[in-house]
Write a protein that holds these residues in place. Structure first.
Motif, PDB file in Angstrom:
ATOM      1  N   UNK A   1       0.801  -1.222   0.000  1.00 52.30           N
ATOM      2  CA  UNK A   1       0.000   0.000   0.000  1.00 52.30           C
ATOM      3  C   UNK A   1       0.832   1.269   0.000  1.00 52.30           C
ATOM      4  N   UNK A   2       2.124   1.151   0.205  1.00 53.56           N
ATOM      5  CA  UNK A   2       2.995   2.323   0.252  1.00 53.56           C
ATOM      6  C   UNK A   2       4.048   2.240  -0.839  1.00 53.56           C
ATOM      7  N   UNK A   3       4.503   3.406  -1.299  1.00 51.09           N
ATOM      8  CA  UNK A   3       5.591   3.453  -2.268  1.00 51.09           C
ATOM      9  C   UNK A   3       6.904   3.039  -1.603  1.00 51.09           C
ATOM     10  N   UNK A   4       7.856   2.653  -2.440  1.00 50.37           N
ATOM     11  CA  UNK A   4       9.165   2.272  -1.917  1.00 50.37           C
ATOM     12  C   UNK A   4       9.880   3.482  -1.313  1.00 50.37           C
ATOM     13  N   UNK A   5      10.399   3.303  -0.116  1.00 52.97           N
ATOM     14  CA  UNK A   5      11.379   4.255   0.381  1.00 52.97           C
ATOM     15  C   UNK A   5      12.703   3.934  -0.300  1.00 52.97           C
ATOM     16  N   UNK A   6      13.339   4.920  -0.917  1.00 52.01           N
ATOM     17  CA  UNK A   6      14.549   4.665  -1.703  1.00 52.01           C
ATOM     18  C   UNK A   6      15.741   5.344  -1.053  1.00 52.01           C
TER      19      UNK A   6
ATOM     20  N   UNK B   1      -7.184  10.265  -0.485  1.00 52.40           N
ATOM     21  CA  UNK B   1      -7.735  10.885  -1.688  1.00 52.40           C
ATOM     22  C   UNK B   1      -8.850  11.858  -1.299  1.00 52.40           C
ATOM     23  N   UNK B   2      -8.992  12.910  -2.073  1.00 52.97           N
ATOM     24  CA  UNK B   2      -9.948  13.973  -1.771  1.00 52.97           C
ATOM     25  C   UNK B   2     -11.241  13.764  -2.561  1.00 52.97           C
TER      26      UNK B   2
ATOM     27  N   UNK C   1      -1.574  10.208  -9.453  1.00 49.43           N
ATOM     28  CA  UNK C   1      -0.801   9.007  -9.148  1.00 49.43           C
ATOM     29  C   UNK C   1      -1.655   8.001  -8.391  1.00 49.43           C
ATOM     30  N   UNK C   2      -1.448   6.737  -8.677  1.00 48.09           N
ATOM     31  CA  UNK C   2      -2.145   5.690  -7.938  1.00 48.09           C
ATOM     32  C   UNK C   2      -1.380   5.387  -6.657  1.00 48.09           C
ATOM     33  N   UNK C   3      -2.096   5.068  -5.591  1.00 50.10           N
ATOM     34  CA  UNK C   3      -1.411   4.782  -4.323  1.00 50.10           C
ATOM     35  C   UNK C   3      -0.748   3.408  -4.330  1.00 50.10           C
ATOM     36  N   UNK C   4       0.379   3.314  -3.646  1.00 47.59           N
ATOM     37  CA  UNK C   4       1.009   2.023  -3.428  1.00 47.59           C
ATOM     38  C   UNK C   4       1.740   1.449  -4.616  1.00 47.59           C
ATOM     39  N   UNK C   5       2.003   0.153  -4.536  1.00 46.87           N
ATOM     40  CA  UNK C   5       2.756  -0.588  -5.549  1.00 46.87           C
ATOM     41  C   UNK C   5       1.990  -1.863  -5.875  1.00 46.87           C
ATOM     42  N   UNK C   6       1.890  -2.168  -7.151  1.00 47.29           N
ATOM     43  CA  UNK C   6       1.267  -3.429  -7.570  1.00 47.29           C
ATOM     44  C   UNK C   6       1.747  -3.737  -8.982  1.00 47.29           C
ATOM     45  N   UNK C   7       2.840  -4.484  -9.077  1.00 44.21           N
ATOM     46  CA  UNK C   7       3.409  -4.745 -10.399  1.00 44.21           C
ATOM     47  C   UNK C   7       4.332  -5.961 -10.351  1.00 44.21           C
ATOM     48  N   UNK C   8       4.491  -6.563 -11.514  1.00 41.26           N
ATOM     49  CA  UNK C   8       5.436  -7.663 -11.682  1.00 41.26           C
ATOM     50  C   UNK C   8       6.662  -7.234 -12.462  1.00 41.26           C
ATOM     51  N   UNK C   9       6.594  -6.041 -13.049  1.00 43.37           N
ATOM     52  CA  UNK C   9       7.731  -5.429 -13.733  1.00 43.37           C
ATOM     53  C   UNK C   9       7.743  -3.950 -13.395  1.00 43.37           C
ATOM     54  N   UNK C  10       8.943  -3.357 -13.403  1.00 36.95           N
ATOM     55  CA  UNK C  10       9.073  -1.986 -12.929  1.00 36.95           C
ATOM     56  C   UNK C  10       9.807  -1.127 -13.955  1.00 36.95           C
ATOM     57  N   UNK C  11       9.063  -0.163 -14.497  1.00 39.90           N
ATOM     58  CA  UNK C  11       9.627   0.703 -15.520  1.00 39.90           C
ATOM     59  C   UNK C  11      10.124   2.031 -14.985  1.00 39.90           C
TER      60      UNK C  11
END
Length: 295
Positions: A88-93, A142-143, A171-181
């Motif tokens: 549900x959260x973006x990566x901390x980098x 989201x508002x 932007x969509x919230x969080x992360x949900x992917x099998x590949x990362x562009x």
């Protein structure tokens, strides 16, 4: 409190300003990403797989020690050759998070706060943490006013109520992917901006896209707290794939150039040799900052 990208970044900020110890309190741990993995993703023409990204993270996670494959976000096959990352959260980098674990300057606490008592944080488990400051980094909501302002009943792709003249994207919230562009907004945003510009200039192509019935639709999801204009991550990616998938040949031609463009911009801004040198220099500086003066 929290373990999204801003929470991980606040670990760095607190330590840079003299904090002797940071506790990262969360209900479940999210994946943080080392700098070099982010760089590799952003310079890739073809998005690397989730399994490849997890394997690249392992050397850093060995410092904690922890195993990125064990996180709740990872859905993988038994052989660990395929993986989807869903959190549900973006990566901390950044690398400081991993160094801070190594030097025992940060501690991950998987629990919930029951109450505060003076400078003591009392957890649901009964554990107590004595701290001078509490930083709440719990993300954004989201508002719903956006839906009301634009009178959105349904999004058809990024078209408001299927009207080719009205476009709404976030932007969509969080992360949900099998590949990362990409790990930032701009690589994906250029396609969104150029698509709407194309439709304004070529309205017949907008109608061609809408009449194809290929665009996913989105309505408010009150259970998840998502207004209609906010797409879940995977569905937002599907909209982008449809837009550049060939229904409108001109958009498909533009989309074919985004991978090389992304790579070129990344290499121009952060060439490999300079990136490695800067990362190594930063690594050494944080080692000196975090290590015990007597070491």
């Amino acid at each position: 409190m929290g373990m999204g990208a801003f929470a991980v970044e606040n670990v760095r900020t607190c330590l840079e300003h003299g904090a002797s110890k940071v506790w990262l309190i969360c209900r479940r741990k999210n994946i943080a990403m080392p700098r070099v993995v982010s760089w590799f993703i952003n310079q890739s023409i073809n998005p690397p797989s989730g399994a490849m990204c997890l394997e690249m993270m392992k050397p850093m996670y060995n410092l904690i020690p922890d195993d990125p494959w064990s996180f709740y976000a990872v859905v993988a096959n038994k052989e660990k050759t395929m993986a989807t990352l869903r959190q549900k959260a973006r990566f901390g980098i950044g690398d400081v998070y991993f160094l801070a674990h190594y030097y025992k300057k940060v501690e991950l606490v998987i629990d919930s706060i029951k109450r505060l008592q003076g400078r003591t944080i009392i957890m649901d488990s009964g554990d107590r943490i004595h701290a001078d400051h509490l930083v709440k980094v719990l993300g954004f909501r989201a508002d719903e006013k956006i839906d009301n302002l634009l009178k959105i009943k349904e999004m058809v792709g990024f078209f408001v109520n299927g009207d080719w003249r009205r476009w709404c994207f976030t932007e969509s919230p969080g992360v949900d992917a099998g590949r990362f562009g990409g790990t930032s907004l701009s690589p994906g945003l250029i396609g969104t901006v150029e698509a709407f510009s194309w439709f304004l200039n070529y309205p017949k192509d907008a109608l061609l896209m809408l009449n194809s019935m290929a665009l996913p639709k989105n309505k408010p999801n009150k259970d998840k707290g998502l207004p209609a204009y906010v797409w879940e991550n995977r569905m937002s990616s599907m909209v982008s794939m449809v837009l550049g998938g060939g229904i409108v040949p001109g958009l498909a031609e533009l989309a074919a150039g985004y991978g090389p463009l992304n790579r070129g911009k990344m290499i121009e801004a952060h060439p490999l040799e300079a990136f490695v040198d800067e990362a190594a220099e930063e690594w050494e500086s944080y080692c000196k900052m975090l290590q015990d003066p007597q070491d």
